[in-house]
Write an enzyme that holds these catalytic residues in place. Structure first.
Site, PDB file in Angstrom:
ATOM      1  N   LYS A  71      39.052  41.164  31.616  1.00  0.00           N
ATOM      2  CA  LYS A  71      38.903  40.457  32.893  1.00  0.00           C
ATOM      3  C   LYS A  71      38.256  41.383  33.921  1.00  0.00           C
ATOM      4  CE  LYS A  71      42.790  37.492  31.830  1.00  0.00           C
ATOM      5  NZ  LYS A  71      44.230  37.278  31.901  1.00  0.00           N
ATOM      6  N   GLN A 102      49.747  38.347  34.687  1.00  0.00           N
ATOM      7  CA  GLN A 102      49.481  38.386  33.247  1.00  0.00           C
ATOM      8  C   GLN A 102      50.765  38.013  32.491  1.00  0.00           C
ATOM      9  OE1 GLN A 102      46.360  38.987  32.094  1.00  0.00           O
ATOM     10  NE2 GLN A 102      47.077  38.619  30.015  1.00  0.00           N
ATOM     11  N   ASP A 159      44.916  30.787  37.820  1.00  0.00           N
ATOM     12  CA  ASP A 159      45.353  30.396  36.471  1.00  0.00           C
ATOM     13  C   ASP A 159      45.814  28.939  36.453  1.00  0.00           C
ATOM     14  OD1 ASP A 159      44.911  32.249  34.514  1.00  0.00           O
ATOM     15  OD2 ASP A 159      46.824  33.296  34.746  1.00  0.00           O
TER      16      ASP A 159
END
Ligand code: NAP
Length: 280
Positions: free
Chosen positions: A48, A92, A115
């Site tokens: 990322k 994460q 997300d």
């Protein structure tokens, strides 16, 4: 059989995104929060970071030690929510069992939830109303659209009902006018459903779960699975076994994975644009 080449489409879409980002008068910021030192998570965050910097975003990689409290992470997120230089925040996953994942995720300002996992964005997705959409499901729909594969009216079977993949994908397919069946570990006779499906998406996390006798001729097969064995990656689909009877199929690696990282980067841009247009 035609391969759905996620790498090729990702590269094309990244160039388009870079072009749009280069025209902005400010540098957008993405923060990734990681707890602990899980090896797979380290690799994903590095991917990322590389892409974010390549696109021209600021990237902040905040790594907390395993013994951090819910409270400390939430305080950090609240500060990020107030910071105008931060456009996207992700945590994460998975987090360790001692932490409250739902609580932490839902402290993220929904307008920065790139997300797409907060209750607000999940609800907006169900109502087909300008949500920030989870990256893997969005990547799957975009991949199908790039290959001009009609979704409307198709019978779709998704195997796996996680909040990261199966459930949001269910809603996305519905919003695109497909008829959708969602299977999981308690479903009986999954083959009954998959053999009638025009599109089968497998997101189970079990190597070679889907075999040839489970699908019909010319089905479109999307393999979300990432299974590591002896430093090699395997999908949830037995690719060599099924490929010849499919019309389209994603490889692993090189299918859904590359699209997922692109969608995250695109969500940072969308988050910025939405905020500018007051579209929370
Ligand atoms: P997850 O949270 O572990 O969910 C797995 C799902 O599969 C659950 O809904 C589970 O059912 C179902 N399942 C397990 N065994 C089954 C069986 N025998 N028959 C039918 N259903 C079964 O996993 P996830 O986060 O969705 O990820 C799934 C896979 O995709 C993993 O390999 C993951 O690494 C990969 N992944 C890849 C990407 C990418 O970018 N390519 C992104 C995310 C995930 P229950 O709900 O009943 O337990």
């Amino acid at each position: 059989m035609e391969l759905l080449d996620g790498r090729k489409i990702r590269n094309k879409k990244i160039e388009e995104l870079k072009n749009k980002v280069s025209k902005l008068d400010k540098k957008l910021g993405l923060v990734v929060i990681q707890v602990g030192n899980d090896e797979a998570s380290n690799v994903y965050v590095k991917q990322k970071e590389k892409l974010a910097l390549d696109i021209g975003y600021n990237f902040i990689y905040k790594k907390f030690s395993e013994d951090i409290s819910n409270k400390k992470i939430i305080e950090y997120i609240k500060d990020l929510n107030k910071d105008d230089n931060i456009n996207g925040i992700i945590v994460q996953l998975p987090l360790s069992k001692s932490l409250d994942t739902n609580l932490i995720i839902n402290m993220i300002d929904p307008s920065k939830d790139v997300d797409g996992l907060t209750y607000i964005n999940s609800g907006k997705l169900i109502q087909n109303s300008n949500a920030l959409i989870p990256c893997t499901p969005k990547g799957i729909i975009d991949l199908l659209k790039e290959y001009n594969i009609e979704i409307e009216g198709k019978n779709v079977v998704i195997i796996g009902r996680s909040i990261l993949v199966g459930k949001p994908l269910f809603n996305l397919f519905i919003n695109n006018n497909a008829t959708v069946t969602l299977c999981h570990s308690k479903s009986k006779d999954i083959t009954y459903y998959t053999r009638n499906a025009d599109i089968v998406v497998v997101a189970v996390g079990k190597k070679y779960f889907l075999k040839k006798d489970m699908i019909k001729e010319n089905a479109i097969i999307i393999d979300v699975g990432i299974n590591r064995e002896n430093n090699k990656l395997y999908g949830d689909v037995d690719f060599d076994n099924v490929k010849d009877i499919t019309s389209y199929i994603t490889p692993v690696p090189g299918g859904v994975g590359p699209m997922t990282v692109y969608e995250l980067m695109n969500n940072v841009y969308i988050a910025y644009k939405n905020k500018n247009n007051n579209m929370l």
